[in-house]
Design a protein around this motif. Structure first.
Motif, PDB file in Angstrom:
ATOM      1  N   LEU A  64      59.038  39.985  69.700  1.00 39.37           N
ATOM      2  CA  LEU A  64      58.560  39.828  71.405  1.00 39.37           C
ATOM      3  C   LEU A  64      57.251  39.302  71.378  1.00 39.37           C
ATOM      4  CD1 LEU A  64      57.063  41.582  73.732  1.00 39.37           C
ATOM      5  CD2 LEU A  64      59.138  40.307  74.311  1.00 39.37           C
ATOM      6  N   ALA A  65      56.406  39.952  70.928  1.00 40.91           N
ATOM      7  CA  ALA A  65      55.048  39.117  70.978  1.00 40.91           C
ATOM      8  C   ALA A  65      54.930  37.799  70.440  1.00 40.91           C
ATOM      9  CB  ALA A  65      54.045  40.029  70.331  1.00 40.91           C
ATOM     10  N   GLY A  66      55.676  37.573  69.419  1.00 38.10           N
ATOM     11  CA  GLY A  66      55.534  36.128  68.894  1.00 38.10           C
ATOM     12  C   GLY A  66      56.188  35.094  69.975  1.00 38.10           C
ATOM     13  N   SER A  67      57.551  35.384  70.466  1.00 40.30           N
ATOM     14  CA  SER A  67      58.077  34.794  71.380  1.00 40.30           C
ATOM     15  C   SER A  67      57.272  34.281  72.812  1.00 40.30           C
ATOM     16  CB  SER A  67      59.664  35.257  71.831  1.00 40.30           C
ATOM     17  OG  SER A  67      60.416  34.758  70.961  1.00 40.30           O
ATOM     18  N   HIS A  68      56.678  35.832  73.319  1.00 39.11           N
ATOM     19  CA  HIS A  68      55.585  35.577  74.229  1.00 39.11           C
ATOM     20  C   HIS A  68      54.353  34.703  74.244  1.00 39.11           C
ATOM     21  CE1 HIS A  68      54.068  38.150  77.807  1.00 39.11           C
ATOM     22  NE2 HIS A  68      53.673  37.033  78.081  1.00 39.11           N
ATOM     23  N   MET A  69      53.909  34.571  73.069  1.00 34.43           N
ATOM     24  CA  MET A  69      52.683  33.866  72.552  1.00 34.43           C
ATOM     25  C   MET A  69      53.220  32.276  72.481  1.00 34.43           C
ATOM     26  SD  MET A  69      49.979  35.627  72.669  1.00 34.43           S
ATOM     27  CE  MET A  69      50.878  36.392  73.994  1.00 34.43           C
ATOM     28  N   HIS A  70      54.387  31.961  71.947  1.00 31.23           N
ATOM     29  CA  HIS A  70      54.939  30.699  71.936  1.00 31.23           C
ATOM     30  C   HIS A  70      55.364  30.165  73.436  1.00 31.23           C
ATOM     31  CE1 HIS A  70      55.437  29.732  67.733  1.00 31.23           C
ATOM     32  NE2 HIS A  70      56.019  31.002  67.622  1.00 31.23           N
ATOM     33  N   SER A  71      56.051  30.852  74.285  1.00 33.31           N
ATOM     34  CA  SER A  71      56.147  30.617  75.811  1.00 33.31           C
ATOM     35  C   SER A  71      54.933  30.392  76.463  1.00 33.31           C
ATOM     36  CB  SER A  71      57.143  31.553  76.471  1.00 33.31           C
ATOM     37  OG  SER A  71      58.353  31.267  75.733  1.00 33.31           O
ATOM     38  N   ALA A  72      53.789  31.299  76.291  1.00 30.28           N
ATOM     39  CA  ALA A  72      52.536  31.092  76.888  1.00 30.28           C
ATOM     40  C   ALA A  72      51.897  29.804  76.675  1.00 30.28           C
ATOM     41  CB  ALA A  72      51.631  32.175  76.382  1.00 30.28           C
ATOM     42  N   TYR A  73      52.237  29.176  75.359  1.00 32.58           N
ATOM     43  CA  TYR A  73      51.699  27.864  74.919  1.00 32.58           C
ATOM     44  C   TYR A  73      52.478  26.758  75.771  1.00 32.58           C
ATOM     45  CZ  TYR A  73      50.973  23.894  72.023  1.00 32.58           C
ATOM     46  OH  TYR A  73      50.788  22.378  71.722  1.00 32.58           O
ATOM     47  N   ASP A  74      53.997  26.977  75.677  1.00 27.31           N
ATOM     48  CA  ASP A  74      54.917  26.105  76.218  1.00 27.31           C
ATOM     49  C   ASP A  74      54.265  26.006  77.962  1.00 27.31           C
ATOM     50  OD1 ASP A  74      56.074  25.783  73.958  1.00 27.31           O
ATOM     51  OD2 ASP A  74      57.643  27.222  74.400  1.00 27.31           O
ATOM     52  N   LEU A  75      54.183  27.150  78.634  1.00 25.26           N
ATOM     53  CA  LEU A  75      53.833  26.859  80.015  1.00 25.26           C
ATOM     54  C   LEU A  75      52.521  26.742  80.115  1.00 25.26           C
ATOM     55  CD1 LEU A  75      56.168  30.140  80.921  1.00 25.26           C
ATOM     56  CD2 LEU A  75      56.633  27.747  81.287  1.00 25.26           C
TER      57      LEU A  75
END
Length: 548
Positions: free
Chosen positions: A42-53
């Motif tokens: 969950l944390a990994g996907s969150h950090m990936h999407s924080a970058y995307d957004l």
């Protein structure tokens, strides 16, 4: 380190509030061994999407010298635990080193920087005590994720919470502190002093995500041991009791986090309801909402499959799925010496090995199971994978039971090394993704999301995220809900019977006799999981939570 260089991308004004995100584990990439299971995914996907957004988020974690552990095989194919040193050339020295006090000894915490461009994430800082400035005992604090020693675990919490807070301060501070589970709880005692000893001031800055209704996931420790270790920072035990409301001997980390957060969230709508019920009789608990977990589709989904689906090219989609299935079959052969059939159904059960997840539910009626896997007209192939906690000997025993009992079954395999790489390959190669927790103990179950993104149809208990997604027989297959008032063995019997009935009467006839109908379910699953269960939605919702 120049705080202005933290985000080498322009911040989206919608997400300009600076957030410090604290998590004990991050599943960022196969090359970075800083996770054990769903919390890290969950944390990994969150950090990936924080970058995307292009969000103004900074991640704080710990650099585990030996990772969680490496799962290997002993000579008899039983599970072995290997702790091997990890070395990462892509991490940079941030130049930040801060002191914390653990058991009245000063320990230095160094922050290593993961630049966003390496794996496409928000800026991340990984804390380590494995530096020459510390003595050997202090160096070992950041050796093993979820160390089995209680004092070591408490020390890890202090490093993450207080050490992480000081690193954030060295970077210019943050407007919001987000605790992904309660591991960073010492953070609040540091903030208490920094914010003028005001609990209300902390509540304006703190957000908490709770991940599990399981007792093991909501830690409790002896309050006197916590005080001795320095968990409460510079506060005395009496002061800590006064502001937390914990007056007994056992100190509940999650409860205190809920008392200090301005708002908290469960990780699915069902888990939100379960959490509100779980904590409703405790004084001072904040509002508990729900933000359903999700997974970063850019990282997890197969690009070629998605393009074929978008183009309406069924032949190309089928061909790509078959190719991915062959890749999984090659790995199975490499690990086990068993050659699976590319034209036969592959069912995968793969996740963290915890008792309530019931890896062996499908084998509960062994006579019926043996009949299922010995049939030749509608061949069934089953794969298990997962990493038990290295000191959970019951889970390891179950893993080894599956290894030994399937050793001479040519269409059953148990794989080792369940990390991001294997997880991805299993989801892309599976026809059916099997999920069998005891309801309602699975808070989310995000593996089923990334499986659906890759054309694997969920066969599942109606728990976690599933009630928000599944349309039985159209995009998934959902078992009837067991009566939780019944004894555990009766619930397990009920679920096993329905699981086998659904396999024999619904799934196998569709897969083998009506492949076009099966393929429509595959496509529906891929379509329906997007975009709601992509982590861009989740990362956006968290900012809504921060701004309340």
């Amino acid at each position: 380190m120049d705080a202005n260089k933290l985000h080498p991308y322009p911040i989206n004004p919608k997400y300009s509030k600076r957030v410090a995100y604290f998590s004990m584990e991050y599943a960022i990439d196969q090359a970075l061994k800083t996770y054990s299971g769903g919390l890290g995914f969950l944390a990994g996907s969150h950090m990936h999407s924080a970058y995307d957004l292009k969000q103004n988020v900074i991640g704080i974690g710990i650099l585990w010298k030996f990772g969680y552990y490496d799962q290997v095989r002993n000579a008899d194919n039983s599970m072995g635990v290997l702790f091997q040193e990890k070395i990462y050339s892509f991490l940079e020295d941030s130049g930040i080193m801060v002191p914390v006090y653990i058991n009245k000894h000063q320990v230095y915490v160094k922050a290593l920087y993961l630049p966003p461009h390496v794996f496409g994430t928000a800026p991340l800082f990984f804390l380590t005590t494995d530096i020459p400035e510390n003595d050997y005992l202090a160096q070992t604090i950041t050796y093993k994720l979820y160390d089995a020693d209680t004092a070591a675990r408490i020390a890890q919490n202090i490093v993450l919470g207080i050490g992480g807070a000081k690193v954030i301060e060295a970077l210019g501070g943050a407007e919001i502190y987000h605790m992904n589970e309660a591991h960073a709880l010492p953070l609040i005692f540091h903030l208490y002093n920094q914010l003028g000893q005001s609990s209300d001031a902390i509540r304006q800055k703190l957000v908490f995500t709770t991940h599990t209704p399981e007792k093991a996931g909501n830690e409790e420790h002896d309050i006197f041991l916590l005080d001795k270790m320095g968990f409460f920072g510079s506060l005395s035990l009496d002061e800590a009791r006064a502001i937390t409301g914990e007056n007994g001997q056992m100190f509940n980390h999650s409860l205190v986090a809920l008392r200090f957060a301005k708002v908290a969230n469960g990780v699915s709508q069902l888990h939100g309801r379960v959490s509100r019920e779980m904590w409703k009789n405790y004084v001072g608990v904040c509002e508990i909402k729900a933000i359903t977990n999700s997974q970063n589709s850019t990282y997890w989904s197969d690009k070629a499959m998605n393009e074929a689906l978008a183009d309406g090219d069924d032949d190309r989609l089928k061909h790509r799925k078959k190719h991915l299935k062959k890749r999984l079959i090659q790995l199975i052969a490499d690990q086990t010496g068993k050659m699976f059939d590319k034209d036969a159904i592959i069912i995968v059960w793969a996740r963290r090995f915890a008792e309530y997840k019931r890896a062996d539910l499908i084998k509960r009626d062994i006579t019926r199971f043996n009949k299922l896997i010995s049939q030749t007209d509608k061949k069934v192939q089953i794969v298990w994978a997962g990493k038990p906690y290295p000191s959970d000997y019951n889970a390891i025993s179950l893993f080894n039971h599956l290894v030994q009992s399937s050793k001479h079954l040519p269409n059953c395999a148990v794989l080792t090394g369940y990390e991001l790489g294997l997880s991805s390959l299993l989801k892309k190669g599976a026809d059916v993704w099997l999920n069998t927790p005891r309801r309602p103990r699975e808070a989310s179950g995000t593996s089923g999301m990334s499986a659906a993104m890759n054309g694997a149809v969920n066969l599942t208990i109606s728990d976690g995220w599933i009630p928000e997604f599944a349309r039985h027989g159209e995009n998934a297959f959902v078992l009837p809900i067991a009566d939780t008032r019944q004894p555990i063995d009766q619930q397990d019997n009920f679920d096993n019977q329905n699981l086998m009935d659904m396999l024999e009467n619904d799934i196998l006839p569709l897969y083998y006799d009506k492949p076009d109908q099966w393929f429509e379910i595959v496509k529906n699953s891929m379509r329906d999981v997007m975009p709601y269960f992509d982590s861009a939605r989740m990362a956006d919702e968290y900012y809504e939570l921060y701004n309340q």
